[in-house]
Design an enzyme around this catalytic site. Sequence first.
Site, PDB file in Angstrom:
ATOM      1  N   ASN A   1      51.745 123.467 165.422  1.00  0.00           N
ATOM      2  CA  ASN A   1      50.670 124.454 165.258  1.00  0.00           C
ATOM      3  C   ASN A   1      49.680 124.245 166.395  1.00  0.00           C
ATOM      4  O   ASN A   1      48.928 123.282 166.391  1.00  0.00           O
ATOM      5  CB  ASN A   1      49.985 124.231 163.898  1.00  0.00           C
ATOM      6  CG  ASN A   1      48.740 125.092 163.738  1.00  0.00           C
ATOM      7  OD1 ASN A   1      48.555 126.080 164.460  1.00  0.00           O
ATOM      8  ND2 ASN A   1      47.884 124.721 162.793  1.00  0.00           N
ATOM      9  N   TRP A   2      49.697 125.175 167.354  1.00  0.00           N
ATOM     10  CA  TRP A   2      48.887 124.976 168.564  1.00  0.00           C
ATOM     11  C   TRP A   2      47.427 125.394 168.393  1.00  0.00           C
ATOM     12  O   TRP A   2      46.630 125.242 169.297  1.00  0.00           O
ATOM     13  CB  TRP A   2      49.509 125.729 169.733  1.00  0.00           C
ATOM     14  CG  TRP A   2      50.818 125.154 170.179  1.00  0.00           C
ATOM     15  CD1 TRP A   2      51.416 124.019 169.718  1.00  0.00           C
ATOM     16  CD2 TRP A   2      51.699 125.681 171.177  1.00  0.00           C
ATOM     17  NE1 TRP A   2      52.597 123.802 170.373  1.00  0.00           N
ATOM     18  CE2 TRP A   2      52.804 124.806 171.275  1.00  0.00           C
ATOM     19  CE3 TRP A   2      51.661 126.809 172.015  1.00  0.00           C
ATOM     20  CZ2 TRP A   2      53.851 125.031 172.164  1.00  0.00           C
ATOM     21  CZ3 TRP A   2      52.705 127.033 172.892  1.00  0.00           C
ATOM     22  CH2 TRP A   2      53.788 126.145 172.959  1.00  0.00           C
ATOM     23  N   LYS A   3      47.110 126.022 167.271  1.00  0.00           N
ATOM     24  CA  LYS A   3      45.719 126.460 167.013  1.00  0.00           C
ATOM     25  C   LYS A   3      45.228 127.287 168.211  1.00  0.00           C
ATOM     26  O   LYS A   3      45.990 128.063 168.762  1.00  0.00           O
ATOM     27  CB  LYS A   3      44.840 125.252 166.730  1.00  0.00           C
ATOM     28  CG  LYS A   3      45.475 124.319 165.698  1.00  0.00           C
ATOM     29  CD  LYS A   3      44.563 123.270 165.183  1.00  0.00           C
ATOM     30  CE  LYS A   3      45.341 122.350 164.254  1.00  0.00           C
ATOM     31  NZ  LYS A   3      44.499 121.488 163.468  1.00  0.00           N
TER      32      LYS A   3
ATOM     33  N   GLY B   1      49.632 119.411 164.471  1.00  0.00           N
ATOM     34  CA  GLY B   1      48.642 120.025 165.351  1.00  0.00           C
ATOM     35  C   GLY B   1      48.592 119.291 166.685  1.00  0.00           C
ATOM     36  O   GLY B   1      49.407 119.513 167.576  1.00  0.00           O
TER      37      GLY B   1
ATOM     38  N   HIS C   1      46.383 128.108 156.173  1.00  0.00           N
ATOM     39  CA  HIS C   1      46.016 126.818 156.774  1.00  0.00           C
ATOM     40  C   HIS C   1      44.585 126.455 156.342  1.00  0.00           C
ATOM     41  O   HIS C   1      43.742 127.335 156.192  1.00  0.00           O
ATOM     42  CB  HIS C   1      46.106 126.912 158.303  1.00  0.00           C
ATOM     43  CG  HIS C   1      46.000 125.587 158.979  1.00  0.00           C
ATOM     44  ND1 HIS C   1      44.789 124.984 159.207  1.00  0.00           N
ATOM     45  CD2 HIS C   1      46.948 124.741 159.447  1.00  0.00           C
ATOM     46  CE1 HIS C   1      45.011 123.810 159.798  1.00  0.00           C
ATOM     47  NE2 HIS C   1      46.302 123.646 159.962  1.00  0.00           N
TER      48      HIS C   1
ATOM     49  N   GLU D   1      49.322 119.727 153.385  1.00  0.00           N
ATOM     50  CA  GLU D   1      48.420 119.224 154.416  1.00  0.00           C
ATOM     51  C   GLU D   1      47.107 118.789 153.782  1.00  0.00           C
ATOM     52  O   GLU D   1      46.205 119.623 153.591  1.00  0.00           O
ATOM     53  CB  GLU D   1      48.146 120.308 155.455  1.00  0.00           C
ATOM     54  CG  GLU D   1      49.376 120.786 156.186  1.00  0.00           C
ATOM     55  CD  GLU D   1      49.030 121.313 157.573  1.00  0.00           C
ATOM     56  OE1 GLU D   1      49.628 120.847 158.533  1.00  0.00           O
ATOM     57  OE2 GLU D   1      48.126 122.158 157.683  1.00  0.00           O
TER      58      GLU D   1
ATOM     59  N   GLU E   1      42.157 125.314 157.888  1.00  0.00           N
ATOM     60  CA  GLU E   1      41.085 125.778 158.783  1.00  0.00           C
ATOM     61  C   GLU E   1      40.733 127.230 158.498  1.00  0.00           C
ATOM     62  O   GLU E   1      39.570 127.631 158.612  1.00  0.00           O
ATOM     63  CB  GLU E   1      41.503 125.559 160.249  1.00  0.00           C
ATOM     64  CG  GLU E   1      41.424 124.087 160.608  1.00  0.00           C
ATOM     65  CD  GLU E   1      42.309 123.652 161.763  1.00  0.00           C
ATOM     66  OE1 GLU E   1      42.855 124.502 162.481  1.00  0.00           O
ATOM     67  OE2 GLU E   1      42.455 122.419 161.921  1.00  0.00           O
TER      68      GLU E   1
ATOM     69  N   GLY F   1      43.668 116.459 161.882  1.00  0.00           N
ATOM     70  CA  GLY F   1      42.873 116.250 163.090  1.00  0.00           C
ATOM     71  C   GLY F   1      41.949 115.051 163.016  1.00  0.00           C
ATOM     72  O   GLY F   1      41.063 114.893 163.848  1.00  0.00           O
TER      73      GLY F   1
ATOM     74  N   SER G   1      47.736 114.620 161.003  1.00  0.00           N
ATOM     75  CA  SER G   1      47.787 113.495 161.955  1.00  0.00           C
ATOM     76  C   SER G   1      49.170 112.873 162.080  1.00  0.00           C
ATOM     77  O   SER G   1      49.296 111.652 162.190  1.00  0.00           O
ATOM     78  CB  SER G   1      46.721 112.448 161.593  1.00  0.00           C
ATOM     79  OG  SER G   1      45.422 113.017 161.697  1.00  0.00           O
TER      80      SER G   1
HETATM   81  C1  PEP Z   1      47.627 121.096 161.538  1.00  0.00           C
HETATM   82  O1  PEP Z   1      46.974 121.737 162.313  1.00  0.00           O
HETATM   83  O2  PEP Z   1      48.311 121.700 160.708  1.00  0.00           O
HETATM   84  C2  PEP Z   1      47.608 119.642 161.617  1.00  0.00           C
HETATM   85  C3  PEP Z   1      48.283 118.968 160.727  1.00  0.00           C
HETATM   86  O3  PEP Z   1      46.892 119.071 162.641  1.00  0.00           O
HETATM   87  P1  PEP Z   1      46.953 117.526 163.153  1.00  0.00           P
HETATM   88  O4  PEP Z   1      48.407 117.185 163.309  1.00  0.00           O
HETATM   89  O5  PEP Z   1      46.237 117.522 164.455  1.00  0.00           O
HETATM   90  O6  PEP Z   1      46.294 116.696 162.111  1.00  0.00           O
END
Ligand code: PEP
Length: 252
Positions: free
Chosen positions: A9-11, A234, A95, A167, A97, A173, A213
């Site tokens: 997931n590149w956001k 991410g 998600h 998640e 976010e 993050g 993470s």
């Molecule tokens: C995500 O954006 O879904 C995510 C899990 O981010 P990260 O791996 O950076 O925690």
Amino acid sequence: MRKPVIAGNWKMYKTIEETVDFVERIKPVAAQASHCEVIVAPPFTALAAAAAAARGSKVLVSAQNCHWDKEGAHTGEVSTLMLRNAGCTHVIIGHSERRQEWGETDEQVNKKVKAALAAGLTPIVCVGETLAQREIGETEENLERQFVGGLAGLTPVDFSRIIIAYEPVWAIGTGRTATPEMAAEAHHFLRGLAGRQFGEREAQGIRILYGGSVKPDNVGALMAQEEIDGALVGGASLKVDSFTALVNYPRG
Ligand code: PEP
């Protein structure tokens, strides 16, 4: 039986040029990775270019969000048909976010899931508790609310076409990963909900990804858990080297 999925997931990262370069470099990695499906989720602006670069390869392209209407006066929104037209096969829905920054509700998640299925996309539906919810012992209650609300009205056949991503919000993050055992416990709980709502066969078939993470140095331990069917990643999905290491996670 459940083919693992490694999804990036590149956001809000990467231009069109950066996306095409990444996809070109990851294509040979995906070609060798018969053990898992490889998905990248660039921002809207780079989806069509990503899909064009990925055509004929094993790299699949996902959007990060969608609207539920086919078209309409919704400034700034993109429909599932438009995502299909751009070459997407998947779309991330709900998600944390989006839930936190844009107030996305389970009802909206549900409408998006249905629209994605109607357009022939595979929804990657995200659920997960906040730190406060975990600390007061409301992890399962929250997961159940998001699962039941987000997937309301789906048939068992619909359900078998989706992917779930667990998640925990406190792990996204932050560099703080759920232990493999904690993640497996939540996945087991979600699979139990799936069994009750959609049937035991569907529950055994549903792929539940862990996200929060995930890095090259912890992906092996997470993937060693029977309950964990892949990762939604991410930060560590943004560099070709680390995404390659994730795709080639240590296996038995
Ligand atoms: C995500 O954006 O879904 C995510 C899990 O981010 P990260 O791996 O950076 O925690």
